[in-house]
Scaffold this active site. Structure first.
Site, PDB file in Angstrom:
ATOM      1  N   HIS A 110      50.667 -28.273  49.391  1.00  0.00           N
ATOM      2  CA  HIS A 110      49.578 -27.448  49.921  1.00  0.00           C
ATOM      3  C   HIS A 110      49.875 -25.975  49.645  1.00  0.00           C
ATOM      4  O   HIS A 110      50.972 -25.494  49.965  1.00  0.00           O
ATOM      5  CB  HIS A 110      49.407 -27.686  51.426  1.00  0.00           C
ATOM      6  CG  HIS A 110      48.217 -26.978  52.003  1.00  0.00           C
ATOM      7  ND1 HIS A 110      46.922 -27.266  51.603  1.00  0.00           N
ATOM      8  CD2 HIS A 110      48.114 -25.997  52.922  1.00  0.00           C
ATOM      9  CE1 HIS A 110      46.090 -26.472  52.258  1.00  0.00           C
ATOM     10  NE2 HIS A 110      46.788 -25.699  53.056  1.00  0.00           N
ATOM     11  N   ASP A 151      47.308 -31.297  56.266  1.00  0.00           N
ATOM     12  CA  ASP A 151      48.327 -30.335  55.781  1.00  0.00           C
ATOM     13  C   ASP A 151      49.268 -29.936  56.908  1.00  0.00           C
ATOM     14  O   ASP A 151      49.617 -28.758  57.073  1.00  0.00           O
ATOM     15  CB  ASP A 151      47.619 -29.100  55.215  1.00  0.00           C
ATOM     16  CG  ASP A 151      46.715 -29.461  54.052  1.00  0.00           C
ATOM     17  OD1 ASP A 151      45.586 -28.926  53.987  1.00  0.00           O
ATOM     18  OD2 ASP A 151      47.117 -30.314  53.236  1.00  0.00           O
TER      19      ASP A 151
HETATM   20  C1  GRF Z   1      46.398 -26.637  43.587  1.00  0.00           C
HETATM   21  O1  GRF Z   1      46.409 -25.373  44.226  1.00  0.00           O
HETATM   22  C2  GRF Z   1      46.626 -27.714  44.613  1.00  0.00           C
HETATM   23  O2  GRF Z   1      47.592 -27.393  45.577  1.00  0.00           O
HETATM   24  C3  GRF Z   1      45.273 -27.801  45.208  1.00  0.00           C
HETATM   25  O3  GRF Z   1      44.453 -27.904  44.046  1.00  0.00           O
HETATM   26  C4  GRF Z   1      44.979 -26.959  43.091  1.00  0.00           C
HETATM   27  C5  GRF Z   1      44.905 -27.536  41.698  1.00  0.00           C
HETATM   28  O4  GRF Z   1      45.954 -28.416  41.507  1.00  0.00           O
HETATM   29  N1  GRF Z   1      45.111 -28.899  46.115  1.00  0.00           N
HETATM   30  P1  GRF Z   1      46.133 -29.192  40.091  1.00  0.00           P
HETATM   31  O5  GRF Z   1      46.079 -28.162  38.983  1.00  0.00           O
HETATM   32  O6  GRF Z   1      44.982 -30.180  40.002  1.00  0.00           O
HETATM   33  O7  GRF Z   1      47.466 -29.846  40.202  1.00  0.00           O
END
Ligand code: GRF
Length: 202
Positions: A110, A151
């Protein structure tokens, strides 16, 4: 012991990519045995396919209850015998119908500090709070998901990120993602090291 990871995503999959790269480089003693996305169009599924990892689009069916979806998802995930289930950019709340099948083995990333900005758009909300002068830092955490709290599970890893004067949201967000990619891999390394005999789920 090479830990078996199932990774759940909903979007770009940059955190999944960090895990895949660490496994390929040998810095993470693990193997991603499957990637699931509730969004069939998620680019993270393409990242899995390119890495030769089963990439499963798993959308909720019309009229399907949250509990029925979670039960169906738990069955599908269990079939890959994961040692850990990693929520990396997974944007659905999971009920105990899913979580109860993997006690102490579901790990979530998170992009905020413990107890702050739970839920969606955490990066943007932290940035707005900084602009209002309410905070001078935010961060990233990795935590266990023992129950349906949002979270809020036991923290496994955390890293603070101090805001920089006149920093744009885009610049801050880029720094958050860099920290996410590093902290997620480091925390999974630590979990595996502590749990030498990862019991595969039957
Ligand atoms: C990240 O900030 C994650 O923590 C949030 O979505 C964003 C994109 O993550 N939940 P990713 O590039 O799909 O891993």
């Amino acid at each position: 012991m090479t830990a078996r990871l199932v990774v759940l995503i909903s979007g770009n999959g940059s955190n999944l990519q960090a895990i895949l790269d660490a496994c390929a480089e040998g810095t993470l003693p693990a193997r991603v045995v499957a990637v699931f996305s509730n969004k069939p169009e998620a680019f993270g599924l393409e990242r899995a396919r390119r890495a030769g990892v089963p990439a499963i689009a798993f959308p909720k069916r019309d009229g399907e209850s949250r509990a029925d979806y979670d039960l169906r998802l738990a069955e599908a995930v269990t079939s890959f015998r994961p040692d850990y289930v990693i929520l990396a950019g997974w944007m659905r709340l999971l009920t105990m119908a899913f979580l109860g099948r993997f006690p102490q083995r579901v790990v979530n990333l998170h992009p905020a500090l413990p107890g702050t900005f739970p839920g969606v758009h955490a990066i943007e909300r932290a940035y707005a709070a900084w602009q209002r002068g309410e905070i001078d830092r935010s961060g990233v955490m990795v935590h266990l998901v023992p129950d349906e709290g949002v979270d809020s599970g036991p923290v496994l890893g955390v890293e603070e990120i101090r805001f920089r004067p006149a920093e744009t949201l885009e610049a801050f967000e880029a720094r958050v993602h860099e920290v996410e990619h590093r902290l997620l891999v480091k925390t999974i390394q630590e979990i595996i090291a502590k749990d030498a005999n990862c019991p595969n789920f039957s």
